[in-house]
Design a protein around this motif. Structure first.
Motif, PDB file in Angstrom:
ATOM      1  N   ALA A 243       0.833  -1.204   0.000  1.00  0.00           N
ATOM      2  CA  ALA A 243       0.000   0.000   0.000  1.00  0.00           C
ATOM      3  C   ALA A 243       0.869   1.255   0.000  1.00  0.00           C
ATOM      4  N   GLU A 244       1.947   1.219   0.766  1.00  0.00           N
ATOM      5  CA  GLU A 244       2.849   2.367   0.821  1.00  0.00           C
ATOM      6  C   GLU A 244       3.547   2.585  -0.512  1.00  0.00           C
ATOM      7  N   VAL A 245       3.929   1.480  -1.161  1.00  0.00           N
ATOM      8  CA  VAL A 245       4.566   1.578  -2.471  1.00  0.00           C
ATOM      9  C   VAL A 245       3.635   2.242  -3.474  1.00  0.00           C
ATOM     10  N   ALA A 246       2.382   1.809  -3.496  1.00  0.00           N
ATOM     11  CA  ALA A 246       1.419   2.390  -4.439  1.00  0.00           C
ATOM     12  C   ALA A 246       1.202   3.877  -4.143  1.00  0.00           C
ATOM     13  N   ARG A 247       1.127   4.206  -2.874  1.00  0.00           N
ATOM     14  CA  ARG A 247       0.941   5.608  -2.510  1.00  0.00           C
ATOM     15  C   ARG A 247       2.144   6.447  -2.934  1.00  0.00           C
ATOM     16  N   GLU A 248       3.363   5.924  -2.699  1.00  0.00           N
ATOM     17  CA  GLU A 248       4.569   6.644  -3.102  1.00  0.00           C
ATOM     18  C   GLU A 248       4.592   6.856  -4.612  1.00  0.00           C
ATOM     19  N   LEU A 253       3.931  10.752  -9.123  1.00  0.00           N
ATOM     20  CA  LEU A 253       3.250  11.151 -10.355  1.00  0.00           C
ATOM     21  C   LEU A 253       2.354  12.375 -10.153  1.00  0.00           C
ATOM     22  N   GLY A 254       2.249  12.861  -8.918  1.00  0.00           N
ATOM     23  CA  GLY A 254       1.384  13.999  -8.653  1.00  0.00           C
ATOM     24  C   GLY A 254      -0.076  13.613  -8.560  1.00  0.00           C
ATOM     25  N   ASP A 255      -0.355  12.316  -8.508  1.00  0.00           N
ATOM     26  CA  ASP A 255      -1.731  11.835  -8.489  1.00  0.00           C
ATOM     27  C   ASP A 255      -2.209  11.677  -7.044  1.00  0.00           C
ATOM     28  N   VAL A 256      -2.353  12.811  -6.370  1.00  0.00           N
ATOM     29  CA  VAL A 256      -2.888  12.817  -5.011  1.00  0.00           C
ATOM     30  C   VAL A 256      -4.003  13.846  -4.945  1.00  0.00           C
ATOM     31  N   SER A 257      -4.920  13.643  -4.020  1.00  0.00           N
ATOM     32  CA  SER A 257      -6.002  14.609  -3.835  1.00  0.00           C
ATOM     33  C   SER A 257      -5.543  15.709  -2.887  1.00  0.00           C
ATOM     34  N   ALA A 258      -6.263  16.799  -2.867  1.00  0.00           N
ATOM     35  CA  ALA A 258      -5.860  17.953  -2.065  1.00  0.00           C
ATOM     36  C   ALA A 258      -5.777  17.611  -0.580  1.00  0.00           C
ATOM     37  N   ASP A 259      -6.676  16.728  -0.102  1.00  0.00           N
ATOM     38  CA  ASP A 259      -6.662  16.402   1.326  1.00  0.00           C
ATOM     39  C   ASP A 259      -5.502  15.478   1.706  1.00  0.00           C
ATOM     40  N   GLU A 260      -4.769  14.983   0.713  1.00  0.00           N
ATOM     41  CA  GLU A 260      -3.599  14.149   1.000  1.00  0.00           C
ATOM     42  C   GLU A 260      -2.307  14.964   1.050  1.00  0.00           C
ATOM     43  N   LEU A 261      -2.392  16.236   0.740  1.00  0.00           N
ATOM     44  CA  LEU A 261      -1.207  17.082   0.712  1.00  0.00           C
ATOM     45  C   LEU A 261      -0.753  17.436   2.125  1.00  0.00           C
ATOM     46  N   PRO A 262       0.538  17.712   2.299  1.00  0.00           N
ATOM     47  CA  PRO A 262       1.060  18.045   3.638  1.00  0.00           C
ATOM     48  C   PRO A 262       0.691  19.447   4.116  1.00  0.00           C
ATOM     49  N   ILE A 263       0.013  20.235   3.271  1.00  0.00           N
ATOM     50  CA  ILE A 263      -0.430  21.584   3.636  1.00  0.00           C
ATOM     51  C   ILE A 263      -1.959  21.600   3.613  1.00  0.00           C
ATOM     52  N   ASN A 288       8.556  17.319  -2.066  1.00  0.00           N
ATOM     53  CA  ASN A 288       8.428  16.584  -3.325  1.00  0.00           C
ATOM     54  C   ASN A 288       6.958  16.404  -3.701  1.00  0.00           C
ATOM     55  N   VAL A 289       6.126  16.074  -2.704  1.00  0.00           N
ATOM     56  CA  VAL A 289       4.689  15.894  -2.968  1.00  0.00           C
ATOM     57  C   VAL A 289       4.074  17.185  -3.518  1.00  0.00           C
ATOM     58  N   ILE A 290       4.443  18.308  -2.925  1.00  0.00           N
ATOM     59  CA  ILE A 290       3.906  19.593  -3.384  1.00  0.00           C
ATOM     60  C   ILE A 290       4.386  19.919  -4.796  1.00  0.00           C
ATOM     61  N   ILE A 291       5.672  19.686  -5.063  1.00  0.00           N
ATOM     62  CA  ILE A 291       6.204  19.974  -6.404  1.00  0.00           C
ATOM     63  C   ILE A 291       5.483  19.147  -7.451  1.00  0.00           C
TER      64      ILE A 291
END
Length: 323
Positions: A243-248, A253-263, A288-291
């Motif tokens: 699960a962690e690998v898939a999330r990483e 790839l920048g494929d995260v939702s806004a609520d998953e961001l660190p800000i 890196n996630v934000i970039i």
């Protein structure tokens, strides 16, 4: 006279190496991640061209014959370097760049001492100027490598061939992280390297014995949906590592939702507020996630540049650069 002969020989070598340095900088321009880096590389190349002229003029002043070192040789050296480094990961290419800068720095230092001994004040001043320039470039390359080592997007991006080389090297040399590398390598290879890497993708996927069957199946599905599905299945099966690998992979790839961001509330922030928030991030992962999110969803140059600057600050701290 003997001292001047040594100086002339070293200046000729510096002309050749500086021509190579210029051409390397120009080949790196296409790999710049941001406009700021692109401008910096362009300025570096122009500065190297100016240094070549200054060294050549000093050669003439000392009675040397600079024309024996043709510009074509420097350009050829850079072309050969660029060609051979395509088979190596980007970090190896940058380490080679660093070797070139260290050689330029060491030769300039040697020329400075020779000039001091011979009483050649103009040559000494030129050598001091070269030393300052190459120290700055050594520092910049060291920080770029540190950014890559911290896991964030470096100032330079690899070519498709270098990307494949780097992925394969990491899979071979880091068996502990083979699970994560497999997902990232497969997705990144198909996305960026095109049809020529299809066979490599198949070979890597076949070796992913650590992945569950459900996760392996998702490699053939669409990128975003596949990784999200893989993450859900792995969580349901209690496979935290998968699960962690898939999330990483999604984060890369920048494929995260806004609520998953660190800000928190990132999507509603103005550019100015987003820049301020980015400057408060303390880990390469969060930056890196934000970039990646900015590059994929927002494309706000000021915010991405601020994040890259914050990553560079962490890299400088890691290698002990104080300015």
């Amino acid at each position: 006279m003997a001292d001047n002969a040594k100086i002339i020989n070293q200046l000729r070598a510096l002309v050749l190496l500086t021509q190579t340095e210029e051409q390397v900088a120009r080949t790196r321009i296409s790999q710049a991640r941001t406009d700021a880096v692109r401008r910096e590389l362009t300025q570096n190349a122009d500065n190297a061209a100016s240094r070549t002229l200054e060294i050549t003029e000093q050669l003439r002043a000392l009675g040397g014959v600079p024309d024996v070192v043709t510009p074509a040789i420097g350009r050829l050296s850079a072309v050969l370097k660029a060609t051979f480094e395509q088979a190596a990961p980007l970090e190896e290419a940058l380490l080679t760049d660093l070797q070139l800068e260290h050689q330029l720095l060491d030769r300039a230092t040697y020329v400075k001492v020779l000039a001091q001994t011979a009483g050649e004040t103009k040559t000494q001043r030129l050598a001091e100027k070269l030393i300052d320039a190459h120290k700055a470039t050594v520092e910049w390359l060291t920080v770029v490598l540190a950014e890559e080592a911290l896991g964030g997007p470096a100032a330079l991006v690899p070519t498709p061939v270098q990307r494949v080389a780097g992925n394969v090297a990491r899979a071979v040399n880091a068996p502990v992280r083979f699970l994560a590398n497999t997902v990232n390598n497969a997705v990144d290879t198909v996305q960026h390297a095109g049809e020529e890497t299809t066979e490599r993708f198949g070979a890597v996927a076949d070796r992913a014995a650590a992945l569950t069957g459900a996760v392996r199946e998702t490699l053939t599905v669409s990128r975003a949906a596949g990784l999200r599905r893989a993450e859900r299945i792995a969580q349901r099966e209690g496979n935290k590592d998968a699960a962690e690998v898939a999330r990483e992979a999604r984060e890369e790839l920048g494929d995260v939702s806004a609520d998953e961001l660190p800000i928190k509330g990132y999507d509603s922030l103005s550019v100015q507020d987003a820049v301020k928030a980015v400057k408060q991030l303390k880990t390469p992962h969060d930056i890196n996630v934000i970039i990646r999110y900015e590059e994929t969803h927002k494309a706000r140059a000021n915010v991405a540049s601020a994040a890259q600057t914050q990553l560079a600050a962490l890299a400088k701290e890691a290698v002990g650069v104080t300015n």
